[in-house]
Design an enzyme around this catalytic site. Structure first.
Site, PDB file in Angstrom:
ATOM      1  N   LYS A  39       3.262   0.062  -8.180  1.00  0.00           N
ATOM      2  CA  LYS A  39       4.166  -0.879  -7.489  1.00  0.00           C
ATOM      3  C   LYS A  39       4.515  -2.034  -8.421  1.00  0.00           C
ATOM      4  O   LYS A  39       3.793  -2.312  -9.397  1.00  0.00           O
ATOM      5  CB  LYS A  39       3.549  -1.421  -6.193  1.00  0.00           C
ATOM      6  N   ASP A  59      -4.530  -4.326  -1.656  1.00  0.00           N
ATOM      7  CA  ASP A  59      -3.272  -3.607  -1.896  1.00  0.00           C
ATOM      8  C   ASP A  59      -3.320  -2.142  -1.433  1.00  0.00           C
ATOM      9  O   ASP A  59      -2.296  -1.459  -1.447  1.00  0.00           O
ATOM     10  CB  ASP A  59      -2.926  -3.603  -3.400  1.00  0.00           C
TER      11      ASP A  59
END
Ligand code: ATP
Length: 289
Positions: free
Chosen positions: A15, A140
């Site tokens: 990401k 995350d």
């Protein structure tokens, strides 16, 4: 090359953060964040195979511990304990995502492990249950289970999906340094008057499909810490812009920098330009996923 029968292979995507703001600190020391998360087309490949007992990890391309400290191991153990599984698993990791780079490589591997073993072993956990397990490994991980474009709040685990971000091309550059996320958060000066990124405006720009609205709002408060320690990040950002980027930003706690370009051709031209500048150890031309 390891060959298994009855295996399952899954990609674990990296990401970037289009926006990252820190809005406070909780009593337990965790920071409260508001982040715009975006999956990009750089990925590790994980292959899962059932085994009689134990969790074994093997790996190509990268140097990481393959024992209990690996986030894949932690995810596998947590899932198997939660599912009351007595058997084991062999997991092979093909590492492509730069390590300690601000691209959530470890969290994404953990997420892929939860998803992959849940499927391989037929455990039947829902996505929501996997997200709840995932946050115990890292803030995350729930986002990495979800993927795509999202607003992440709380410590990063409170997720609001957003529509896909506008199409564009990306150049991702990782300088030859590794940055500890812990170091960056510990050195973040809460008293400093940050220029807070306009996260709400970014959400609207994404909802309206306005790429210029996204690139004009790129912002990451962690740059204040990481760039001070590693000025090469500022030089990389500048180089990305000189090579035609609409905007450029450090991802997560760094040191990876990305540039957003109108087209793949422009991103490829910028790749050549950055390669000549010699500031990055790894360079990728990619896009949002
Ligand atoms: P984030 O963006 O979530 O802060 P990061 O991209 O900065 O993460 P990672 O590559 O996820 O950093 O690695 C952080 C640390 O986790 C590394 O120092 C590494 O030793 C450890 N680690 C454990 N397992 C893994 C894994 N499977 N992949 C990458 N790192 C791992």
């Amino acid at each position: 090359m390891i060959q298994y029968t009855d295996t399952l292979t899954r990609k674990a995507y990296a990401k970037i953060n289009l926006g990252l703001d820190v809005i406070g600190r909780l009593e337990n020391g965790y920071h409260q964040v508001r982040m715009i998360m975006q999956t990009v087309g750089i990925y590790d490949v994980l292959t899962f195979a059932p085994a009689e007992s134990g969790i074994r990890i093997s790996m190509d391309g990268g140097e990481l511990p393959t024992g209990e400290d690996n986030l894949i191991y932690k995810a596998a153990r947590l899932l198997m304990e939660a599912g009351g599984v007595k058997a084991g698993a062999d997991i092979h990791l093909e590492k492509h995502i730069p390590i300690a780079a601000g691209m959530a490589g470890g969290s994404s591997d953990a997420a892929a492990t939860l998803l992959g073993l849940n499927e391989l072993l037929g455990l039947g956990f829902s996505r929501e249950q996997l997200r709840q397990l995932g946050v115990r490994i890292g803030a995350d991980v729930p986002y990495c289970i979800m993927g795509g474009t999202a607003l992440a709040e709380g410590i990063g685990e409170v997720l609001t999906p957003l529509p896909p971000a506008p199409r564009c091309a990306l150049l991702v550059a990782k300088p030859d340094i590794q940055v500890s996320t812990k170091y960056v958060y510990e050195h973040l000066d809460a008293e400093k008057a940050w220029r807070h990124p306009d996260i709400d405006g970014m959400c609207s720009a994404i909802e309206n499909g306005e790429l210029a609205g996204v690139t004009s709002r790129l912002g990451n408060v962690l740059e204040t810490v990481t760039i001070e320690a590693y000025p090469v990040i500022a030089r990389l950002k500048q180089e990305m812009l000189s090579c035609g980027a609409m905007g450029s930003l450090m991802s997560g706690s760094g040191p990876t920098v990305f540039g957003i370009y109108d087209s793949q051709e422009q991103a490829r031209a910028a790749y050549d330009c950055l390669e000549k500048a010699g500031l990055a150890r790894e360079l990728f031309v990619t896009s949002f996923v």
